[in-house]
Design a protein around this motif. Structure first.
Motif, PDB file in Angstrom:
ATOM      1  N   VAL A 142       2.313   9.696  16.346  1.00 56.70           N
ATOM      2  CA  VAL A 142       1.790   9.493  14.990  1.00 56.70           C
ATOM      3  C   VAL A 142       0.627   8.510  15.090  1.00 56.70           C
ATOM      4  CG1 VAL A 142       2.333   8.699  12.664  1.00 56.70           C
ATOM      5  CG2 VAL A 142       4.043   9.950  13.967  1.00 56.70           C
ATOM      6  N   PRO A 143      -0.600   8.995  14.924  1.00 56.55           N
ATOM      7  CA  PRO A 143      -1.748   8.107  15.136  1.00 56.55           C
ATOM      8  C   PRO A 143      -1.812   6.940  14.150  1.00 56.55           C
ATOM      9  CG  PRO A 143      -2.441  10.406  15.035  1.00 56.55           C
ATOM     10  CD  PRO A 143      -1.023  10.360  14.604  1.00 56.55           C
ATOM     11  N   ALA A 144      -1.494   7.222  12.883  1.00 54.62           N
ATOM     12  CA  ALA A 144      -1.611   6.165  11.881  1.00 54.62           C
ATOM     13  C   ALA A 144      -0.695   6.450  10.704  1.00 54.62           C
ATOM     14  CB  ALA A 144      -3.054   6.072  11.402  1.00 54.62           C
ATOM     15  N   VAL A 145      -0.240   5.371  10.091  1.00 49.65           N
ATOM     16  CA  VAL A 145       0.654   5.490   8.925  1.00 49.65           C
ATOM     17  C   VAL A 145       0.107   4.618   7.807  1.00 49.65           C
ATOM     18  CG1 VAL A 145       2.974   5.050   8.059  1.00 49.65           C
ATOM     19  CG2 VAL A 145       2.686   5.905  10.351  1.00 49.65           C
ATOM     20  N   MET A 146       0.213   5.133   6.583  1.00 46.26           N
ATOM     21  CA  MET A 146      -0.371   4.400   5.465  1.00 46.26           C
ATOM     22  C   MET A 146       0.579   4.294   4.281  1.00 46.26           C
ATOM     23  SD  MET A 146      -3.612   5.418   3.224  1.00 46.26           S
ATOM     24  CE  MET A 146      -2.607   5.599   1.770  1.00 46.26           C
ATOM     25  N   LEU A 147       0.585   3.140   3.652  1.00 44.75           N
ATOM     26  CA  LEU A 147       1.407   2.910   2.458  1.00 44.75           C
ATOM     27  C   LEU A 147       0.571   3.201   1.217  1.00 44.75           C
ATOM     28  CD1 LEU A 147       3.958   1.693   1.045  1.00 44.75           C
ATOM     29  CD2 LEU A 147       2.845  -0.529   1.252  1.00 44.75           C
ATOM     30  N   GLU A 148       1.151   3.977   0.313  1.00 47.65           N
ATOM     31  CA  GLU A 148       0.461   4.318  -0.934  1.00 47.65           C
ATOM     32  C   GLU A 148       1.195   3.703  -2.110  1.00 47.65           C
ATOM     33  OE1 GLU A 148       0.302   8.643  -1.070  1.00 47.65           O
ATOM     34  OE2 GLU A 148      -1.776   8.463  -1.705  1.00 47.65           O
ATOM     35  N   ARG A 149       0.482   3.017  -2.937  1.00 47.95           N
ATOM     36  CA  ARG A 149       1.084   2.461  -4.155  1.00 47.95           C
ATOM     37  C   ARG A 149       0.058   2.593  -5.276  1.00 47.95           C
ATOM     38  NH1 ARG A 149       6.171  -0.704  -4.176  1.00 47.95           N
ATOM     39  NH2 ARG A 149       6.602  -0.691  -6.371  1.00 47.95           N
ATOM     40  N   ASP A 150       0.444   3.271  -6.353  1.00 47.79           N
ATOM     41  CA  ASP A 150      -0.518   3.523  -7.428  1.00 47.79           C
ATOM     42  C   ASP A 150      -0.127   2.916  -8.763  1.00 47.79           C
ATOM     43  OD1 ASP A 150      -2.243   5.009  -5.830  1.00 47.79           O
ATOM     44  OD2 ASP A 150      -1.099   6.847  -6.129  1.00 47.79           O
ATOM     45  N   ASP A 151       1.075   2.413  -8.854  1.00 51.50           N
ATOM     46  CA  ASP A 151       1.520   1.895 -10.152  1.00 51.50           C
ATOM     47  C   ASP A 151       2.606   0.850  -9.903  1.00 51.50           C
ATOM     48  OD1 ASP A 151       1.610   1.636 -12.855  1.00 51.50           O
ATOM     49  OD2 ASP A 151       2.078   3.723 -13.280  1.00 51.50           O
ATOM     50  N   LYS A 152       2.899   0.054 -10.943  1.00 55.06           N
ATOM     51  CA  LYS A 152       3.889  -1.029 -10.837  1.00 55.06           C
ATOM     52  C   LYS A 152       3.662  -1.782  -9.529  1.00 55.06           C
ATOM     53  CE  LYS A 152       7.406   1.272 -13.577  1.00 55.06           C
ATOM     54  NZ  LYS A 152       8.662   2.009 -13.561  1.00 55.06           N
ATOM     55  N   PHE A 153       2.490  -2.347  -9.422  1.00 58.71           N
ATOM     56  CA  PHE A 153       2.086  -2.950  -8.149  1.00 58.71           C
ATOM     57  C   PHE A 153       2.975  -4.139  -7.803  1.00 58.71           C
ATOM     58  CE2 PHE A 153      -1.641  -0.698  -9.670  1.00 58.71           C
ATOM     59  CZ  PHE A 153      -1.929   0.069  -8.559  1.00 58.71           C
ATOM     60  N   PRO A 154       3.411  -4.197  -6.563  1.00 55.50           N
ATOM     61  CA  PRO A 154       4.329  -5.265  -6.170  1.00 55.50           C
ATOM     62  C   PRO A 154       3.593  -6.580  -5.899  1.00 55.50           C
ATOM     63  CG  PRO A 154       3.861  -3.854  -4.301  1.00 55.50           C
ATOM     64  CD  PRO A 154       3.087  -3.299  -5.446  1.00 55.50           C
ATOM     65  N   SER A 155       4.381  -7.636  -5.748  1.00 54.59           N
ATOM     66  CA  SER A 155       3.785  -8.924  -5.407  1.00 54.59           C
ATOM     67  C   SER A 155       3.326  -8.879  -3.947  1.00 54.59           C
ATOM     68  CB  SER A 155       4.821 -10.030  -5.587  1.00 54.59           C
ATOM     69  OG  SER A 155       5.838  -9.845  -4.620  1.00 54.59           O
ATOM     70  N   GLU A 156       2.586  -9.904  -3.587  1.00 52.98           N
ATOM     71  CA  GLU A 156       2.066  -9.968  -2.221  1.00 52.98           C
ATOM     72  C   GLU A 156       3.210  -9.988  -1.200  1.00 52.98           C
ATOM     73  OE1 GLU A 156      -1.160 -12.756  -2.058  1.00 52.98           O
ATOM     74  OE2 GLU A 156      -0.747 -13.083   0.066  1.00 52.98           O
ATOM     75  N   ILE A 157       4.267 -10.725  -1.543  1.00 56.28           N
ATOM     76  CA  ILE A 157       5.407 -10.825  -0.616  1.00 56.28           C
ATOM     77  C   ILE A 157       6.093  -9.476  -0.456  1.00 56.28           C
ATOM     78  CG2 ILE A 157       7.685 -11.905  -0.299  1.00 56.28           C
ATOM     79  CD1 ILE A 157       6.522 -14.336  -1.826  1.00 56.28           C
ATOM     80  N   GLU A 158       6.277  -8.817  -1.589  1.00 54.19           N
ATOM     81  CA  GLU A 158       6.920  -7.494  -1.542  1.00 54.19           C
ATOM     82  C   GLU A 158       6.084  -6.501  -0.735  1.00 54.19           C
ATOM     83  OE1 GLU A 158       8.863  -5.184  -5.049  1.00 54.19           O
ATOM     84  OE2 GLU A 158       8.180  -7.133  -5.790  1.00 54.19           O
ATOM     85  N   LEU A 159       4.787  -6.577  -0.949  1.00 58.86           N
ATOM     86  CA  LEU A 159       3.877  -5.682  -0.232  1.00 58.86           C
ATOM     87  C   LEU A 159       3.962  -5.938   1.274  1.00 58.86           C
ATOM     88  CD1 LEU A 159       1.779  -3.586  -1.328  1.00 58.86           C
ATOM     89  CD2 LEU A 159       0.037  -5.278  -0.812  1.00 58.86           C
ATOM     90  N   SER A 160       3.985  -7.216   1.630  1.00 55.09           N
ATOM     91  CA  SER A 160       4.097  -7.584   3.039  1.00 55.09           C
ATOM     92  C   SER A 160       5.397  -7.075   3.633  1.00 55.09           C
ATOM     93  CB  SER A 160       4.056  -9.104   3.201  1.00 55.09           C
ATOM     94  OG  SER A 160       2.835  -9.589   2.748  1.00 55.09           O
ATOM     95  N   ARG A 161       6.463  -7.194   2.825  1.00 53.83           N
ATOM     96  CA  ARG A 161       7.778  -6.763   3.303  1.00 53.83           C
ATOM     97  C   ARG A 161       7.768  -5.249   3.582  1.00 53.83           C
ATOM     98  NH1 ARG A 161      11.356  -8.534  -0.863  1.00 53.83           N
ATOM     99  NH2 ARG A 161      11.018 -10.630  -0.090  1.00 53.83           N
ATOM    100  N   GLU A 162       7.144  -4.522   2.669  1.00 53.89           N
ATOM    101  CA  GLU A 162       7.113  -3.062   2.820  1.00 53.89           C
ATOM    102  C   GLU A 162       6.248  -2.663   4.028  1.00 53.89           C
ATOM    103  OE1 GLU A 162       6.385  -1.071  -0.874  1.00 53.89           O
ATOM    104  OE2 GLU A 162       7.791   0.494  -0.254  1.00 53.89           O
ATOM    105  N   LEU A 163       5.129  -3.345   4.183  1.00 55.47           N
ATOM    106  CA  LEU A 163       4.274  -3.062   5.347  1.00 55.47           C
ATOM    107  C   LEU A 163       4.996  -3.404   6.644  1.00 55.47           C
ATOM    108  CD1 LEU A 163       0.769  -4.277   4.094  1.00 55.47           C
ATOM    109  CD2 LEU A 163       1.343  -1.975   4.854  1.00 55.47           C
TER     110      LEU A 163
END
Lengths: 304, 186
Positions: free
Chosen positions: A250-271
């Motif tokens: 798998v060359p690359a993986v990407m996280l998509e979020r378009d609504d109900k944007f999470p906090s920076e910490i949550e985003l980091s956790r998901e990444l």
């Protein structure tokens, strides 16, 4: 914050699967705080009429974060070919951002004067296939960067379809010699809504064409799974990613979020969770042929 | 377009050659069952045949486009306008999809509108429902275009967003803070 630091401290990231995120203005600041990102994907239609790129994107480019373009309105599955002026604008944007890949969906978004505002499934018939292939070849002739196609999530399905979805996707990719942008969240959604086995689907795809993978969340409403891009990625979609890694590189993986944007910490956790799944050694390593067939996208990113 | 491969009937070319023969500079055959052609003539015939097949493919593609447009238009018409649903789509799926599209459009417009002006929730939705009925197609410029269209609809109906100025300034201030932060972080 801790999660992002964990990612940043691990230098092995640069040697494996690339990690990216869909850039949205609402999370621009949170994205700029993520030191782990290799690339961001922007929605081309949101920028092609802008006189200049937003400073936050320019800043990311200075940090050697690759920008790639994602389109939502070329409507390759529609009855009409794409507007040439729009393609010129997209080419200009690709030059401006230095993007080396552009993608759209296997869908249609308009018919005559009606705009759906959403990605709609194409009837999977021989006639629709011919039209779609012609539209995509028309696009590819005019676009200055390689083109990838993404599978969509749909609640509706056409009863008059002759091919199943995986066959249709594979056939379109082969006939147009396009790359595959595989959205595992969409695959999961369709497997629930239309009752098929996602693993069988994966087996039918030309995975040597895989450019990168989209990961996103959704939720059940009644009998249907809605691909909302507003919820955390469910475990089943992570499992699909793990399975995919057993089947191919798998060359690359990407996280998509378009609504109900999470906090920076949550985003980091998901990444971080995505990163963990991507770096965990797969139980079955891909064949040598699969390893050799890693496409230009991975090589291009590796050069950075 | 079909190409007939049957032999001409006896005596068919005695009076004058058919139109397609004259276009291809084909001389009438000297004998009924033997067509005498020079290599040049043969080449012309083959080229013509190739062209005909090419036209035939284009015709077929045009026909495919027409059929596809018909199907997709019927589908969208049903989803957005509420017309009779096509037989090729499940009724329940269509209904769920239609509601989902409406909600998505509403959320997208609401998000865009909030940058310009936010109305009170219930009022906004009631007017949006009327707006969607009168404008079933989403604006080709996407959510912002749709929001702008809706804003004009509100103005035309005397529903001027009362918090327009305040919201507008808030949005500008937020953008300014964001740009300053980016500038200092460089």
């Amino acid at each position: 914050m801790e999660a992002s630091n964990v990612i940043a401290s691990d230098v092995s990231l640069k040697a494996g699967t690339r990690l990216g995120i869909g850039w949205r203005p609402e999370i621009a600041l949170a994205i700029s705080q993520q030191p782990c990102l290799d690339f961001v994907e922007i929605v081309a239609e949101n920028f092609m009429n802008m006189p200049a790129l937003p400073p936050a994107l320019l800043h990311l480019r200075e940090l050697q974060v690759e920008i790639i373009l994602h389109c939502i309105s070329l409507s390759p599955g529609g009855a009409k070919r794409a507007d040439q002026r729009k393609l010129q604008k997209i080419n200009r944007l690709a030059r401006e951002t230095g993007a080396r890949l552009l993608s759209d969906h296997i869908c249609f978004v308009r018919a005559r004067e009606l705009e759906s505002g959403h990605l709609m499934p194409v009837p999977r018939t021989a006639g629709a296939m011919r039209v779609m292939v012609d539209n995509i070849l028309f696009l590819k002739e005019r676009l200055e960067v390689p083109f990838a196609l993404e599978n969509i999530a749909s609640i509706c399905d056409w009863h008059n379809s002759h091919l199943d979805e995986a066959q249709f996707v594979a056939e379109v990719l082969e006939r147009t010699d396009s790359l595959l942008l595989l959205d595992l969240a969409n695959l999961y959604a369709n497997s629930i809504n239309h009752g098929f086995d996602p693993l069988e689907y994966l087996k039918q795809l030309p995975l040597h064409r895989l450019a990168y993978v989209h990961m996103a969340g959704g939720t059940m409403h009644g009998e249907f799974y809605h691909d909302t891009h507003a919820h955390a990625i469910p475990d089943q979609v992570y499992n699909l990613l793990a399975t995919l890694r057993k089947m191919t590189d798998v060359p690359a993986v990407m996280l998509e979020r378009d609504d109900k944007f999470p906090s920076e910490i949550e985003l980091s956790r998901e990444l971080n969770q995505l990163y963990t799944v991507c770096t965990r050694p797969p139980q079955t390593v891909g064949t040598a042929q699969q390893a050799n067939s890693r496409n230009w996208f991975l090589q291009a990113l590796s050069n950075n | 377009m079909r190409v007939s491969l049957t032999m001409p009937a006896r005596g068919a070319y005695k009076k004058e050659p058919p139109a397609h023969c004259s276009q291809m500079s084909l001389k009438p055959p000297a004998r009924d069952r033997l067509i005498v052609m020079t290599p040049k003539d043969l080449l012309k015939v083959l080229c013509n045949l190739h062209k005909r097949i090419g036209w035939s493919n284009n015709d077929s593609l045009a026909q495919d486009r027409k059929e596809l447009e018909e199907q997709e238009y019927e589908f969208l018409n049903c989803l957005l306008v509420g017309d009779e649903h096509p037989l090729s789509i499940d009724d329940v799926q269509l209904s769920v999809c239609s509601k989902s599209l409406y909600r998505k459009r509403f959320r997208a417009v609401e998000r865009c509108m909030s940058k310009i002006a936010r109305l009170s929730g219930a009022n906004f939705e009631r007017w949006f429902s009327r707006f969607a009925q009168e404008n079933p197609s989403v604006h080709p410029d996407g959510p912002c275009g749709d929001a702008h269209q809706f804003y004009k609809f509100l103005l035309a109906n005397g529903q001027i967003p009362h918090s327009y100025i305040i919201q507008g300034y808030c949005w500008l201030a937020r953008q300014l803070c964001y740009r300053l932060r980016c500038l200092f972080e460089r």
